[in-house]
Design an enzyme around this catalytic site. Structure first.
Site, PDB file in Angstrom:
ATOM      1  N   TYR A   1      17.679   7.464  20.557  1.00 45.96           N
ATOM      2  CA  TYR A   1      17.556   6.280  21.399  1.00 45.96           C
ATOM      3  C   TYR A   1      16.832   6.690  22.661  1.00 45.96           C
ATOM      4  O   TYR A   1      16.609   7.871  22.917  1.00 45.96           O
ATOM      5  CB  TYR A   1      18.940   5.704  21.745  1.00 45.96           C
TER       6      TYR A   1
ATOM      7  N   GLU B   1      34.681  42.782  39.033  1.00 43.39           N
ATOM      8  CA  GLU B   1      33.907  43.915  38.495  1.00 43.39           C
ATOM      9  C   GLU B   1      32.647  44.167  39.319  1.00 43.39           C
ATOM     10  O   GLU B   1      32.142  45.279  39.369  1.00 43.39           O
ATOM     11  CB  GLU B   1      33.553  43.659  37.030  1.00 43.39           C
TER      12      GLU B   1
ATOM     13  N   SER C   1      19.509  11.145  32.605  1.00 43.91           N
ATOM     14  CA  SER C   1      19.917  11.976  33.748  1.00 43.91           C
ATOM     15  C   SER C   1      19.399  13.401  33.652  1.00 43.91           C
ATOM     16  O   SER C   1      19.536  14.170  34.602  1.00 43.91           O
ATOM     17  CB  SER C   1      21.423  11.927  33.949  1.00 43.91           C
TER      18      SER C   1
HETATM   19  N1  GLU Z   1      20.262  12.352  28.260  1.00 43.96           N
HETATM   20  C1  GLU Z   1      21.083  11.208  28.481  1.00 43.96           C
HETATM   21  C2  GLU Z   1      21.442  11.109  29.958  1.00 43.96           C
HETATM   22  O1  GLU Z   1      22.072  11.941  30.537  1.00 43.96           O
HETATM   23  C3  GLU Z   1      22.175  11.310  27.542  1.00 43.96           C
HETATM   24  C4  GLU Z   1      23.503  11.400  28.094  1.00 43.96           C
HETATM   25  C5  GLU Z   1      24.172  10.088  28.361  1.00 43.96           C
HETATM   26  O2  GLU Z   1      23.870   9.335  29.252  1.00 43.96           O
HETATM   27  O3  GLU Z   1      25.097   9.935  27.629  1.00 43.96           O
HETATM   28  O4  GLU Z   1      21.021  10.172  30.562  1.00 43.96           O
END
Ligand code: GLU
Length: 357
Positions: free
Chosen positions: A54, A314, A87
Site C-alpha cells: 500500500y 565493559e 514516517s
Molecule cells: N512506513 C509506514 C510509516 O511509518 C508504515 C508504518 C505505519 O504507519 O504503520 O508511515
C-alpha cells in the site's frame, strides 16, 4: 400576513433559536482537540482490502475524521495537515514545524489537547522529540495504525477515537507526550515499535504501560518517568535545524569505517547501537575514541531490545569520554543527543541528561 401565519413564524423562530443555543451549549461543554496529520499508514490506501502492499500518506485529515463514528461526541475536533509522508520520511524540518505548531496551539485557551496522526515506523522518535520540546502540560497524543485505511479491519479509526478521548480527558494533563495504539497508552519516553506488521506492535518493555483506553474510557496505571515538556530544558525556539547525529550498528567483526565516514561527513554526534551492554569491536572503539578527540560526542546505546547501557561497564566511559545511553534505545538516544548538542552541552552534562530525560 395573517395572524395565524405570524404566530407560526414566531414560534418557529423561538424554537430554532432555542435549539441553536442548546446545540451550542452542548458543544461548548466538549473539550477542543486539534488533530495534526503527518501521514503514515493510518492515512494509507491500497487497491484492495487484503493486499500487503500500500502507499502511506494518501488520505487527508478530514477524510480520516469523517471515518470515525462518534468522534464529534467526545470532543470538538478540527484538523490540520502538517505533512503527508510515510514516517520513514519524517524529517527534522517536519519535527520543528510540528513542535512550533503544537506550542502555538496549546498556548490558546481555546485548545485543550492535540493529537498527531503519524506513521508507526518512526513514531517513537517523533513522540520522544515532542516530549522534550513541547512547553505545555496539556495532553499531546500521537497515534497511527498498522493497517491502511482501506484494509479489512483497519484499526486506524478506533485508534484515532481513543487518541482523541485521551487528549480530551483532563486526567491526561501533565503526563508528557503519549502514544495511543491498540487500546494502550504509552509514555513517549518508554515506548518502542516491536513488530513489523502486527497491530500489537507498540510496547513499553522496560517500564510497562502508562494506561489503557477502551472505546474512549481510560485509566492510568502510572506516572511518566523522566523529565518532559514543561520541565525540560530543551526548546525549539529559534531552531532552524538540528545537528547531524548518525547511528552505527555494531556486529561481530565490524570495522572502523562507518564511524570514520560519518565523522568525515560532518556528524557532530554518533550513537552506537552496540552489542549487549553497549559494546563494540576494538576497531570501532578506536574509531570512536578518535571521533571523541575531534570533538564528536559518542553515545553507547544497544541493539538489544531491552535493558540499560551502564556507564563504565565493559567499556570504561571515563577513559574513552563516551556517554552511556542508560535506558534509551539508539533512535531515542539520537534525538536526545541532537538536542543536547544544539543546546551546547558538554560530555558530562550530556551524560546527566541521559540519566534524567
Ligand atoms: N512506513 C509506514 C510509516 O511509518 C508504515 C508504518 C505505519 O504507519 O504503520 O508511515
Amino acid at each position: 400576513m395573517n395572524t395565524t401565519i405570524r404566530i407560526v413564524l414566531f414560534i418557529g423562530i423561538v424554537l430554532s433559536t432555542a435549539l441553536f443555543h442548546s446545540a451550542k451549549a452542548q458543544n461548548d461543554k466538549l473539550p477542543n482537540v486539534v488533530i495534526l496529520a503527518t501521514g503514515g499508514t493510518i492515512a494509507g490506501s491500497a487497491a484492495s482490502g487484503t493486499q500487503a502492499g500500500y502507499t502511506s500518506g494518501q488520505v487527508g485529515i478530514q477524510t480520516m475524521i469523517d471515518a470515525v463514528p462518534g468522534i464529534k461526541e467526545i470532543a470538538n475536533v478540527s484538523g490540520e495537515q502538517i505533512s503527508n509522508v510515510g514516517s520513514q520520511d519524517m524529517s527534522i524540518e517536519i519535527w520543528l514545524n510540528l513542535a512550533n505548531r503544537i506550542n502555538e496551539l496549546l498556548e490558546s485557551p481555546e485548545v485543550d489537547g492535540v493529537v498527531i496522526t503519524h506513521g508507526t515506523d518512526t513514531q517513537e522518535e517523533t513522540a520522544y522529540f515532542l516530549n522534550l520540546v513541547i512547553k505545555s502540560d496539556k495532553p499531546v497524543v500521537t497515534t497511527g495504525s498498522m493497517r491502511p485505511s482501506t484494509a479489512v479491519s483497519a484499526e486506524g479509526p478506533l485508534n484515532l477515537y481513543n487518541a482523541v478521548a485521551v487528549a480530551a480527558n483532563p486526567k491526561s494533563k501533565g503526563r508528557g507526550v503519549m502514544v495511543v495504539m491498540n487500546d494502550q497508552i504509552h509514555s513517549a519516553q518508554a515506548v518502542t515499535k516491536t513488530n513489523t506488521t502486527s497491530v500489537q506492535t507498540f510496547m513499553s518493555p522496560m517500564q510497562g504501560l502508562m494506561g489503557a483506553v477502551l472505546y474512549g474510557k481510560l485509566e492510568y496505571y502510572r506516572e511518566p518517568h523522566g523529565i518532559h515538556t514543561t520541565e525540560s530544558i530543551f526548546s525549539v525556539d529559534g531552531l532552524q535545524t538540528l545537528p547531524r547525529v548518525d547511528i552505527i550498528y555494531a556486529c561481530a567483526d565490524a570495522s572502523a569505517d562507518l564511524i570514520d565516514l560519518c565523522v568525515k561527513a560532518g556528524a557532530q554526534g554518533v550513537v552506537i547501537a552496540g552489542v549487549g551492554n553497549g559494546n563494540m569491536t576494538e576497531a570501532m572503539l578506536k574509531a570512536a575514541t578518535k571521533a571523541v578527540k575531534s570533538g564528536v560526542m559518542v553515545v553507547r546505546s544497544t541493539r538489544v531490545p531491552t535493558g540499560y547501557v551502564l556507564r563504565n561497564a565493559e567499556v570504561n566511559d571515563d577513559t574513552y569520554h563516551t556517554i552511556a545511553s542508560d535506558e534509551l534505545n539508539a533512535q531515542k538516544a539520537r534525538v536526545l543527543l541532537m538536542l543536547a548538542i544544539a543546546a551546547e552541552k558538554n560530555i558530562e552534562q550530556t551524560q546527566e541528561l541521559f540519566y534524567t530525560y
